[in-house]
Design an enzyme around this catalytic site. Structure first.
Site, PDB file in Angstrom:
ATOM      1  N   CYS A  25     -12.026  13.985   3.830  1.00 40.88           N
ATOM      2  CA  CYS A  25     -11.281  12.874   4.439  1.00 40.88           C
ATOM      3  C   CYS A  25     -11.914  12.367   5.730  1.00 40.88           C
ATOM      4  O   CYS A  25     -11.316  11.567   6.444  1.00 40.88           O
ATOM      5  CB  CYS A  25      -9.836  13.295   4.694  1.00 40.88           C
ATOM      6  SG  CYS A  25      -8.965  13.755   3.194  1.00 40.88           S
ATOM      7  N   HIS A  68      -1.821  -2.229   8.010  1.00 42.83           N
ATOM      8  CA  HIS A  68      -3.130  -2.877   7.884  1.00 42.83           C
ATOM      9  C   HIS A  68      -4.002  -2.683   9.124  1.00 42.83           C
ATOM     10  O   HIS A  68      -4.612  -3.623   9.630  1.00 42.83           O
ATOM     11  CB  HIS A  68      -2.974  -4.361   7.532  1.00 42.83           C
ATOM     12  CG  HIS A  68      -2.482  -4.546   6.138  1.00 42.83           C
ATOM     13  ND1 HIS A  68      -1.140  -4.559   5.829  1.00 42.83           N
ATOM     14  CD2 HIS A  68      -3.144  -4.679   4.965  1.00 42.83           C
ATOM     15  CE1 HIS A  68      -1.009  -4.716   4.518  1.00 42.83           C
ATOM     16  NE2 HIS A  68      -2.208  -4.776   3.967  1.00 42.83           N
ATOM     17  N   GLU A 105       1.409  10.221   1.967  1.00 41.88           N
ATOM     18  CA  GLU A 105       0.171   9.501   1.654  1.00 41.88           C
ATOM     19  C   GLU A 105       0.197   9.005   0.213  1.00 41.88           C
ATOM     20  O   GLU A 105      -0.397   7.984  -0.110  1.00 41.88           O
ATOM     21  CB  GLU A 105      -1.038  10.411   1.829  1.00 41.88           C
ATOM     22  CG  GLU A 105      -1.292  10.834   3.248  1.00 41.88           C
ATOM     23  CD  GLU A 105      -2.551  11.666   3.379  1.00 41.88           C
ATOM     24  OE1 GLU A 105      -3.215  11.963   2.358  1.00 41.88           O
ATOM     25  OE2 GLU A 105      -2.882  12.014   4.525  1.00 41.88           O
TER      26      GLU A 105
END
Length: 115
Positions: A25, A68, A105
């Site tokens: 990750c 975003h 997630e």
């Protein structure tokens, strides 16, 4: 005797992050995060602990700053755990009696704090 009631809402946001030093990750990648929030309180004369619309508005105000974005610009190590802690803290600062925050997630990976 008035009982304490728990109410909750869910919302979501999309964001990118990387986990510094993590083998998989560590590269920038994104998620469509789901956030669940529960608060508690006494049922008022209007029959509600809090109007769901007001709760959703407050939660969305906190979560909107993540939508975003690259989370690393706001949270030093943006793990689900640290995102969860940040949301919990900011909601508590707004005066909500927060009982639980869950940040997922995806369907099978999440972090949750309960108080």
């Amino acid at each position: 005797m008035e009982e304490e009631m728990i109410i909750g809402i869910s919302t979501s946001f999309s964001a990118a992050h990387s986990i510094p030093g993590h083998k998989k990750c560590g590269k920038v990648h994104g998620h469509n995060f789901k956030v669940e929030v529960e608060i508690s309180g006494k049922v008022k004369e209007n029959g509600m602990v809090m109007d769901f619309f007001d709760l959703k508005r407050i939660v969305n105000e906190v979560v909107a700053k993540f939508d975003h974005t690259l989370l690393n610009e706001q949270i030093e190590i943006p793990t689900s755990e640290n995102i969860c802690l940040r949301i919990f803290s900011e909601l508590a600062e707004k005066g909500l009696n927060v009982r639980r925050v869950r940040v997922a997630e995806n369907e099978d990976k999440w972090a949750e704090i309960r108080r």
